[in-house]
Write a protein that holds these residues in place. Structure first.
Motif, PDB file in Angstrom:
ATOM      1  N   ARG A  82       0.817  -1.214   0.000  1.00 41.09           N
ATOM      2  CA  ARG A  82       0.000   0.000   0.000  1.00 41.09           C
ATOM      3  C   ARG A  82       0.852   1.266   0.000  1.00 41.09           C
ATOM      4  NH1 ARG A  82      -5.009  -0.415   3.980  1.00 41.09           N
ATOM      5  NH2 ARG A  82      -5.853   0.970   2.396  1.00 41.09           N
ATOM      6  N   ALA A  83       2.151   1.147   0.272  1.00 43.09           N
ATOM      7  CA  ALA A  83       3.041   2.308   0.348  1.00 43.09           C
ATOM      8  C   ALA A  83       3.176   2.955  -1.027  1.00 43.09           C
ATOM      9  CB  ALA A  83       4.410   1.881   0.862  1.00 43.09           C
ATOM     10  N   LEU A  84       3.260   4.280  -1.024  1.00 44.75           N
ATOM     11  CA  LEU A  84       3.385   5.025  -2.274  1.00 44.75           C
ATOM     12  C   LEU A  84       4.823   5.041  -2.780  1.00 44.75           C
ATOM     13  CD1 LEU A  84       1.212   8.172  -1.458  1.00 44.75           C
ATOM     14  CD2 LEU A  84       0.628   6.278  -2.989  1.00 44.75           C
ATOM     15  N   ALA A  85       4.958   4.890  -4.082  1.00 45.27           N
ATOM     16  CA  ALA A  85       6.223   5.135  -4.786  1.00 45.27           C
ATOM     17  C   ALA A  85       6.048   6.490  -5.468  1.00 45.27           C
ATOM     18  CB  ALA A  85       6.491   4.044  -5.816  1.00 45.27           C
ATOM     19  N   PHE A  86       7.140   7.263  -5.574  1.00 47.64           N
ATOM     20  CA  PHE A  86       7.042   8.620  -6.105  1.00 47.64           C
ATOM     21  C   PHE A  86       7.951   8.821  -7.308  1.00 47.64           C
ATOM     22  CE2 PHE A  86       6.234   8.985  -1.523  1.00 47.64           C
ATOM     23  CZ  PHE A  86       4.980   9.571  -1.538  1.00 47.64           C
ATOM     24  N   GLN A  87       7.488   9.670  -8.225  1.00 46.14           N
ATOM     25  CA  GLN A  87       8.316  10.180  -9.307  1.00 46.14           C
ATOM     26  C   GLN A  87       8.020  11.673  -9.428  1.00 46.14           C
ATOM     27  OE1 GLN A  87       7.600   9.278 -13.515  1.00 46.14           O
ATOM     28  NE2 GLN A  87       9.798   9.009 -13.755  1.00 46.14           N
ATOM     29  N   ILE A  88       9.060  12.484  -9.215  1.00 47.64           N
ATOM     30  CA  ILE A  88       8.946  13.936  -9.267  1.00 47.64           C
ATOM     31  C   ILE A  88       9.786  14.402 -10.453  1.00 47.64           C
ATOM     32  CG2 ILE A  88       9.202  16.087  -7.966  1.00 47.64           C
ATOM     33  CD1 ILE A  88       7.426  13.860  -6.573  1.00 47.64           C
ATOM     34  N   THR A  89       9.211  15.263 -11.285  1.00 46.91           N
ATOM     35  CA  THR A  89       9.932  15.754 -12.464  1.00 46.91           C
ATOM     36  C   THR A  89      10.002  17.273 -12.427  1.00 46.91           C
ATOM     37  OG1 THR A  89       7.887  15.785 -13.747  1.00 46.91           O
ATOM     38  CG2 THR A  89       9.269  13.800 -13.927  1.00 46.91           C
ATOM     39  N   ARG A  90      11.039  17.801 -13.047  1.00 44.31           N
ATOM     40  CA  ARG A  90      11.210  19.255 -13.190  1.00 44.31           C
ATOM     41  C   ARG A  90      11.403  19.539 -14.672  1.00 44.31           C
ATOM     42  NH1 ARG A  90      15.982  22.658 -10.097  1.00 44.31           N
ATOM     43  NH2 ARG A  90      15.790  24.608 -11.254  1.00 44.31           N
ATOM     44  N   THR A  91      10.455  20.297 -15.232  1.00 44.32           N
ATOM     45  CA  THR A  91      10.464  20.589 -16.658  1.00 44.32           C
ATOM     46  C   THR A  91      10.535  22.097 -16.867  1.00 44.32           C
ATOM     47  OG1 THR A  91       9.069  18.650 -17.019  1.00 44.32           O
ATOM     48  CG2 THR A  91       9.219  20.237 -18.827  1.00 44.32           C
ATOM     49  N   ALA A  92      11.554  22.534 -17.599  1.00 45.98           N
ATOM     50  CA  ALA A  92      11.702  23.957 -17.915  1.00 45.98           C
ATOM     51  C   ALA A  92      10.620  24.375 -18.901  1.00 45.98           C
ATOM     52  CB  ALA A  92      13.083  24.226 -18.494  1.00 45.98           C
ATOM     53  N   ASN A  93      10.064  25.554 -18.691  1.00 43.60           N
ATOM     54  CA  ASN A  93       9.062  26.121 -19.580  1.00 43.60           C
ATOM     55  C   ASN A  93       9.713  27.206 -20.442  1.00 43.60           C
ATOM     56  OD1 ASN A  93       6.959  24.559 -18.400  1.00 43.60           O
ATOM     57  ND2 ASN A  93       6.877  26.009 -16.705  1.00 43.60           N
ATOM     58  N   PRO A  94       9.173  27.480 -21.630  1.00 44.58           N
ATOM     59  CA  PRO A  94       9.763  28.480 -22.536  1.00 44.58           C
ATOM     60  C   PRO A  94       9.884  29.879 -21.927  1.00 44.58           C
ATOM     61  CG  PRO A  94       8.079  27.213 -23.680  1.00 44.58           C
ATOM     62  CD  PRO A  94       8.022  26.808 -22.235  1.00 44.58           C
ATOM     63  N   ASP A  95       9.024  30.203 -20.950  1.00 44.47           N
ATOM     64  CA  ASP A  95       9.054  31.548 -20.367  1.00 44.47           C
ATOM     65  C   ASP A  95      10.052  31.700 -19.221  1.00 44.47           C
ATOM     66  OD1 ASP A  95       7.806  30.116 -18.362  1.00 44.47           O
ATOM     67  OD2 ASP A  95       5.994  31.349 -18.322  1.00 44.47           O
ATOM     68  N   GLY A  96      10.887  30.677 -18.978  1.00 46.44           N
ATOM     69  CA  GLY A  96      11.887  30.758 -17.919  1.00 46.44           C
ATOM     70  C   GLY A  96      11.426  30.190 -16.586  1.00 46.44           C
ATOM     71  N   THR A  97      10.160  29.835 -16.493  1.00 45.09           N
ATOM     72  CA  THR A  97       9.661  29.178 -15.292  1.00 45.09           C
ATOM     73  C   THR A  97       9.939  27.674 -15.414  1.00 45.09           C
ATOM     74  OG1 THR A  97       7.446  28.796 -16.207  1.00 45.09           O
ATOM     75  CG2 THR A  97       7.819  30.906 -15.053  1.00 45.09           C
ATOM     76  N   ALA A  98       9.592  26.923 -14.401  1.00 46.90           N
ATOM     77  CA  ALA A  98       9.689  25.462 -14.464  1.00 46.90           C
ATOM     78  C   ALA A  98       8.469  24.877 -13.764  1.00 46.90           C
ATOM     79  CB  ALA A  98      10.967  24.964 -13.819  1.00 46.90           C
ATOM     80  N   THR A  99       8.039  23.724 -14.234  1.00 41.49           N
ATOM     81  CA  THR A  99       6.924  23.016 -13.634  1.00 41.49           C
ATOM     82  C   THR A  99       7.450  21.761 -12.962  1.00 41.49           C
ATOM     83  OG1 THR A  99       5.418  23.860 -15.314  1.00 41.49           O
ATOM     84  CG2 THR A  99       4.692  21.916 -14.093  1.00 41.49           C
ATOM     85  N   ILE A 100       7.044  21.576 -11.721  1.00 39.23           N
ATOM     86  CA  ILE A 100       7.425  20.387 -10.965  1.00 39.23           C
ATOM     87  C   ILE A 100       6.219  19.457 -10.969  1.00 39.23           C
ATOM     88  CG2 ILE A 100       8.130  19.483  -8.714  1.00 39.23           C
ATOM     89  CD1 ILE A 100       9.589  22.181  -8.263  1.00 39.23           C
ATOM     90  N   GLY A 101       6.406  18.297 -11.570  1.00 37.21           N
ATOM     91  CA  GLY A 101       5.340  17.304 -11.656  1.00 37.21           C
ATOM     92  C   GLY A 101       5.442  16.302 -10.521  1.00 37.21           C
ATOM     93  N   PHE A 102       4.317  15.751 -10.104  1.00 32.90           N
ATOM     94  CA  PHE A 102       4.242  14.807  -8.993  1.00 32.90           C
ATOM     95  C   PHE A 102       3.457  13.581  -9.425  1.00 32.90           C
ATOM     96  CE2 PHE A 102       3.961  13.666  -4.512  1.00 32.90           C
ATOM     97  CZ  PHE A 102       2.790  12.932  -4.435  1.00 32.90           C
TER      98      PHE A 102
END
Length: 168
Positions: free
Chosen positions: A81-101
């Motif tokens: 039942r324990a959670l496994a995680f994958q976190i991603t960091r994706t650069a955006n064209p405007d200089g920001t970044a999105t962190i996915g969960f």
């Protein structure tokens, strides 16, 4: 693991029985599905460090990969039942970044903790907001988002029909 495979794995696990034991609170769903986008490199670096700290302290599984764009744990182990995680960091064209969960388990009785609650806790922690505190600028939704909800943008959220396995 690529995003497509992970999404298929999450949805596949959902189909095999990661059932929910109740409804997900709309406030939790709102926080969990709100995109986690940092504004600039210094902020993104701080948020990425917080992301790794959160995963280290909340995962039953050990971290297998920790790079500038990926934090991934081992698991899920069959029938756990324990959670496994994958976190991603994706650069955006405007200089920001999105962190996915992404969080998923492999148990017919559902995950512990609930992946939606884990996602909300993760995002609040990374943003620097204490868990269970109201998040500034986020209005609670009146109904839970669905896969077609605007907050379910690519790289942010692919809610499973049963609410257990999720990718944000």
């Amino acid at each position: 693991m690529n995003k497509g495979l992970l999404a298929a794995l999450c949805l596949g696990l959902a189909a095999t029985g990661c059932s929910t034991q109740g409804q997900v609170d709309p406030d939790v769903m709102q926080i969990a599905t709100t995109p986690l986008t940092c504004s600039n490199k210094p902020e993104c670096d701080v948020w990425w460090q917080r992301a790794q700290t959160w995963v280290s302290s909340h995962s039953t599984y050990k971290i297998e990969a920790a790079t500038d764009t990926l934090i991934q744990t081992a698991g899920p182990d069959g029938g756990k039942r324990a959670l496994a995680f994958q976190i991603t960091r994706t650069a955006n064209p405007d200089g920001t970044a999105t962190i996915g969960f992404a969080a998923h388990c492999d148990d017919a009785l559902g995950c512990k903790p609930n992946p939606w609650q884990a996602g909300a806790d993760f995002k609040q922690y990374v943003r620097g907001n204490p868990t269970n505190a109201p998040q500034s600028g986020v209005k609670p939704s009146q109904s839970a988002p669905t896969a077609t909800h605007p907050d379910a943008a690519q790289g942010q959220s692919i809610p499973a029909t049963n609410g257990e396995a999720m990718t944000q």
